[in-house]
Write an enzyme that holds these catalytic residues in place. Structure first.
Site, PDB file in Angstrom:
ATOM      1  N   GLU A  99       0.838  -1.198   0.000  1.00 51.81           N
ATOM      2  CA  GLU A  99       0.000   0.000   0.000  1.00 51.81           C
ATOM      3  C   GLU A  99       0.874   1.250   0.000  1.00 51.81           C
ATOM      4  O   GLU A  99       2.027   1.225   0.407  1.00 51.81           O
ATOM      5  CB  GLU A  99      -0.897   0.017   1.239  1.00 51.81           C
ATOM      6  N   LYS A 100       0.303   2.335  -0.421  1.00 54.10           N
ATOM      7  CA  LYS A 100       0.990   3.620  -0.364  1.00 54.10           C
ATOM      8  C   LYS A 100       0.807   4.230   1.015  1.00 54.10           C
ATOM      9  O   LYS A 100      -0.183   3.922   1.669  1.00 54.10           O
ATOM     10  CB  LYS A 100       0.454   4.541  -1.454  1.00 54.10           C
ATOM     11  N   PRO A 101       1.680   5.028   1.468  1.00 53.52           N
ATOM     12  CA  PRO A 101       3.007   5.229   0.896  1.00 53.52           C
ATOM     13  C   PRO A 101       3.855   3.971   1.076  1.00 53.52           C
ATOM     14  O   PRO A 101       3.654   3.204   2.007  1.00 53.52           O
ATOM     15  CB  PRO A 101       3.582   6.389   1.710  1.00 53.52           C
TER      16      PRO A 101
END
Length: 131
Positions: A99-101
C-alpha cells in the site's frame, strides 16, 4: 479454469484493516487470484477473515511469509511497518504488493527495493486511490 499463461496467484494479506477491506472485493472477484492466508495480531480480525474468506490466518507476518501456500504478499499494515513486512516477504521469495506510501523515508524505500531485487521478486506499490 486457468491456463499455464494465467496461473492462479495465491495471495496472502498482511494487515486486515481498512485498506485490506477495500481491496477484498477486487481480489476475491479476480479469476486468477485466490486469497490463501492473512496475518494480523487482532484475533477478531483473523476470525472475520476466516469466516468471510476461509484462508489460513496467522498472528505474525513472518509466519505468513514462510507459508508455501502464498506466492504474493499484499502489505496493508500501518505505514511504519511497511519496510519490515515487505522485506520479510521478499526475503521469503514472495512477490510484494504494498500500500501507499511505500515507506516513511527514502532509506526505507531503498531497503524494500534492494531486498526485492536481491531476491528476484516483483514489487508493486499500490497507487489506486492516488489517481
Amino acid at each position: 479454469m486457468t491456463s499455464a499463461a494465467h496461473p492462479v496467484m495465491q495471495l496472502g494479506i498482511i494487515g486486515l484493516g481498512g485498506a485490506a477491506r477495500q481491496m477484498l472485493p477486487s481480489f476475491t472477484s479476480h479469476p486468477h487470484v485466490r486469497i490463501t492466508a492473512a496475518a494480523d495480531p487482532r484475533a477478531e480480525a483473523r476470525a472475520a477473515f476466516k469466516k468471510e474468506v476461509g484462508g489460513r490466518s496467522f498472528v505474525d507476518a513472518a509466519d505468513l511469509c514462510a507459508s508455501p501456500d502464498v506466492d504474493v504478499v499484499y502489505v496493508a499494515t500501518p505505514h511504519q511497518m511497511h519496510r519490515d513486512h515487505a522485506t520479510q516477504a521478499a526475503q521469503a521469495g514472495k512477490h510484494v504488493i504494498i500500500e501507499k506510501p511505500m515507506a516513511l523515508t527514502l532509506e526505507e524505500c531503498g531497503d524494500i527495493i534492494a531486498t526485492a531485487e536481491a531476491n528476484g521478486v516483483h514489487l508493486l506499490v499500490g497507487h489506486t486511490h492516488g489517481f
